[in-house]
Motif scaffolding. Structure first.
Motif, PDB file in Angstrom:
ATOM      1  N   GLN A 193      31.005  37.521  38.949  1.00  0.00           N
ATOM      2  CA  GLN A 193      31.984  37.531  40.034  1.00  0.00           C
ATOM      3  C   GLN A 193      32.189  36.122  40.601  1.00  0.00           C
ATOM      4  N   ILE A 194      31.106  35.363  40.700  1.00  0.00           N
ATOM      5  CA  ILE A 194      31.205  33.971  41.150  1.00  0.00           C
ATOM      6  C   ILE A 194      32.066  33.170  40.178  1.00  0.00           C
ATOM      7  N   ALA A 195      31.818  33.356  38.883  1.00  0.00           N
ATOM      8  CA  ALA A 195      32.601  32.642  37.867  1.00  0.00           C
ATOM      9  C   ALA A 195      34.075  33.025  37.962  1.00  0.00           C
ATOM     10  N   GLY A 196      34.340  34.318  38.183  1.00  0.00           N
ATOM     11  CA  GLY A 196      35.722  34.758  38.331  1.00  0.00           C
ATOM     12  C   GLY A 196      36.421  34.068  39.490  1.00  0.00           C
ATOM     13  N   PRO A 236      42.535  24.663  38.801  1.00  0.00           N
ATOM     14  CA  PRO A 236      43.937  24.461  38.402  1.00  0.00           C
ATOM     15  C   PRO A 236      44.195  24.543  36.896  1.00  0.00           C
ATOM     16  N   ASN A 237      43.163  24.333  36.086  1.00  0.00           N
ATOM     17  CA  ASN A 237      43.385  24.241  34.639  1.00  0.00           C
ATOM     18  C   ASN A 237      42.963  25.473  33.847  1.00  0.00           C
ATOM     19  N   VAL A 238      42.327  26.428  34.502  1.00  0.00           N
ATOM     20  CA  VAL A 238      41.861  27.623  33.795  1.00  0.00           C
ATOM     21  C   VAL A 238      42.327  28.869  34.547  1.00  0.00           C
ATOM     22  N   GLU A 239      42.353  30.003  33.841  1.00  0.00           N
ATOM     23  CA  GLU A 239      42.745  31.259  34.483  1.00  0.00           C
ATOM     24  C   GLU A 239      42.037  32.417  33.798  1.00  0.00           C
ATOM     25  N   LEU A 240      41.829  33.489  34.535  1.00  0.00           N
ATOM     26  CA  LEU A 240      41.177  34.677  33.992  1.00  0.00           C
ATOM     27  C   LEU A 240      42.090  35.389  33.016  1.00  0.00           C
ATOM     28  N   VAL A 241      41.518  35.854  31.922  1.00  0.00           N
ATOM     29  CA  VAL A 241      42.235  36.694  30.974  1.00  0.00           C
ATOM     30  C   VAL A 241      42.268  38.128  31.500  1.00  0.00           C
ATOM     31  N   PRO A 248      36.443  40.051  35.590  1.00  0.00           N
ATOM     32  CA  PRO A 248      35.087  40.148  35.035  1.00  0.00           C
ATOM     33  C   PRO A 248      34.624  41.591  34.978  1.00  0.00           C
ATOM     34  N   SER A 249      33.877  41.923  33.935  1.00  0.00           N
ATOM     35  CA  SER A 249      33.319  43.264  33.784  1.00  0.00           C
ATOM     36  C   SER A 249      31.851  43.138  33.423  1.00  0.00           C
ATOM     37  N   LEU A 250      30.987  43.846  34.158  1.00  0.00           N
ATOM     38  CA  LEU A 250      29.537  43.663  34.041  1.00  0.00           C
ATOM     39  C   LEU A 250      29.246  42.175  34.186  1.00  0.00           C
ATOM     40  N   SER A 251      28.666  41.535  33.178  1.00  0.00           N
ATOM     41  CA  SER A 251      28.364  40.105  33.327  1.00  0.00           C
ATOM     42  C   SER A 251      29.181  39.253  32.365  1.00  0.00           C
ATOM     43  N   CYS A 252      30.288  39.789  31.868  1.00  0.00           N
ATOM     44  CA  CYS A 252      31.163  39.063  30.947  1.00  0.00           C
ATOM     45  C   CYS A 252      32.422  38.576  31.664  1.00  0.00           C
ATOM     46  N   VAL A 253      32.829  37.357  31.333  1.00  0.00           N
ATOM     47  CA  VAL A 253      34.041  36.770  31.909  1.00  0.00           C
ATOM     48  C   VAL A 253      34.858  36.134  30.793  1.00  0.00           C
ATOM     49  N   LEU A 254      36.088  36.606  30.604  1.00  0.00           N
ATOM     50  CA  LEU A 254      37.017  36.005  29.650  1.00  0.00           C
ATOM     51  C   LEU A 254      38.019  35.154  30.411  1.00  0.00           C
ATOM     52  N   TYR A 255      38.218  33.922  29.964  1.00  0.00           N
ATOM     53  CA  TYR A 255      39.153  33.026  30.651  1.00  0.00           C
ATOM     54  C   TYR A 255      39.776  32.067  29.644  1.00  0.00           C
ATOM     55  N   ARG A 256      40.913  31.531  29.996  1.00  0.00           N
ATOM     56  CA  ARG A 256      41.609  30.596  29.108  1.00  0.00           C
ATOM     57  C   ARG A 256      41.766  29.236  29.777  1.00  0.00           C
TER      58      ARG A 256
END
Length: 457
Positions: free
Chosen positions: A370-373, A380-385, A388-396
């Motif tokens: 959640q902190i990472a999210g 400014p340069n990254v965004e969530l795909v 977050p779910s459980l402890s996984c975070v997908l981002y671009r």
């Protein structure tokens, strides 16, 4: 080489010193691989007719070979599904190896198996499976999934003699772990994939079943749902899926190899509603239950069905099943005959720390995601795909190509800074390369996340 002499005692002290240093250190390097030719040039011939001696071999390990590994418990190792075995579990892994226990049969390994079973009772209690449910420890999720699906297949065959000549069919989603397809190949089964990498919902499963031909429906015997996908931490709609499986008389296996540890966390336990209805479940203690590699587990609603499928017969094994050797035989419930008591380190860590500490550590992994999210949303340069779910975070990283992600991963690893690997996420008919965090280690800090994201600027 089986005798005790001064050299052996001295070597033992060196090994214990190494283990104490490894267990007690709070600062460790992330390590990076070298080509086999490079390692060969550094260490030379190590297997010779006369031997090179323990001291020389151990020094080669410490100086060169150890450094060519990535510790799974490094706080900035956030790739794949890392691990973070407790120091207590690592210590008792030494005891497990030194004790030389064969953990297949109670007659030989009663004390160790007893400890494993105590830990297993706790794991089963987390799932809410009915009384009588139980399980055994395996080498990992693949062995657990294979053991479960072979049990399901043999049960299906026992219901109708015609099934003995049929090639079984199972249904899962494209978001399921790669081991599902791998173990189906070993068991000679067909796999039908529901085309969703996101949450497998009841209607999608029902539509898939309804679209089967009569011969396919006759061969269908099991559904594999996921309790926390490896790629994104997604939990399938286990309640709806279990209701369909019950109505259709299908075996339900839940692969919770990664996500199963989250069953201990009050904040997300409700997301697993329906898992208690599963016929079998896979959970990997070497992931989110902080046990050393390798330690998987397979749980059964009705263990006798597993025993019917896996119990091996042989005149040399009869003594193990005699009344004089009466007790729980783990080998009867999974594919392996020879096995170490790999649940022993988990038992010791649980006994030493208590289950509340496990709950705190798992909740920390969820909090880190959640902190990472939040940090990604503010960057400014990254965004969530996706959220977050459980402890996984997908981002671009906005504007990056697949090659940019690969280069970034290698550069950070080469510097010994972090290991964060890219993955792919399916949107519609296309797969996009994105970056991914997976938080297991409670020693990972918010600052670690900040520093990793800085390298994407």
């Amino acid at each position: 080489m089986h005798k005790v002499d001064f050299d052996l005692v001295e070597m033992t002290m060196d090994v214990m010193k190494y283990a104490i240093e490894r267990i007690s250190t709070t600062e460790r390097k992330i390590g990076k691989p070298k080509k086999a030719e490079e390692l060969k040039a550094l260490v030379g011939e190590t297997i010779t007719e006369k031997g090179i001696g323990g001291e020389v071999a151990f020094n080669l390990w410490k100086k060169h070979l150890m450094k060519a590994n990535v510790p799974v418990d490094h706080p900035r190792n956030l790739a794949f599904v890392p691990a973070a075995p407790t120091r207590a579990a690592v210590m008792f892994d030494l005891v497990t190896s030194a004790s030389s226990i064969h953990g297949a049969y109670w007659m030989e390994g009663a004390g160790g198996i007893f400890c494993e079973n105590e830990a297993m009772k706790w794991i089963v209690s987390l799932t809410g499976m009915p009384e009588g449910a139980f399980g055994v420890f395996t080498s990992g999720g693949t062995a657990a999934n294979l053991s479960a699906i072979v049990t399901a297949r043999e049960y299906w065959r026992s219901l109708d003699e015609a099934h003995h000549n049929e090639k079984g069919l199972i249904i899962t989603s494209i978001g399921a772990h790669s081991s599902i397809k791998a173990m189906a190949k070993v068991a000679d089964l067909d796999v039908l994939l529901v085309d969703t990498e996101d949450r497998l919902e009841g209607p999608a499963l029902q539509n898939t079943i309804d679209s089967l031909s009569p011969s396919q429906r006759e061969r269908l015997f099991a559904v594999v749902a996921t309790g926390g996908t490896t790629n994104a931490g997604i939990i399938d709609d286990l309640e709806a899926i279990s209701a369909i499986c019950k109505a259709q008389n299908l075996w339900l296996h839940v692969d919770a190899a990664y996500g199963g540890g989250a069953l201990v966390a009050d904040s997300v336990r409700h997301l697993f509603k329906g898992i208690e209805n599963a016929d079998s479940i896979t959970i990997d203690p070497h992931k989110w239950m902080f046990s050393p590699y390798d330690c998987g587990a397979v749980l059964y609603k009705n263990p006798e069905l597993a025993k019917n499928a896996h119990s091996q017969q042989g005149s040399y094994l009869d003594i193990f099943k005699d009344e004089g050797a009466h007790g729980f035989n783990p080998t009867d419930y999974q594919i392996q005959l020879t096995r170490r008591v790999r649940g022993l380190p988990l038992w010791f860590s649980l006994a030493m720390h208590g289950t509340d500490r496990y709950k705190e550590a798992v909740e920390r992994g969820i909090e880190l995601a959640q902190i990472a999210g939040r940090l990604i949303s503010e960057h400014p340069n990254v965004e969530l795909v996706r959220d977050p779910s459980l402890s996984c975070v997908l981002y671009r990283r906005i504007g990056w190509t697949p090659e940019d992600y690969t280069h970034w991963t290698y550069e950070n690893h080469k510097k010994g800074f972090a290991l964060v690997a890219p993955t792919k996420w399916k949107t519609g008919d296309t797969y996009e390369t994105v970056s991914r965090f997976c938080f297991i280690n409670p020693d990972t800090t918010e600052q670690d996340i900040v520093e990793i994201l800085k390298t994407m600027e």
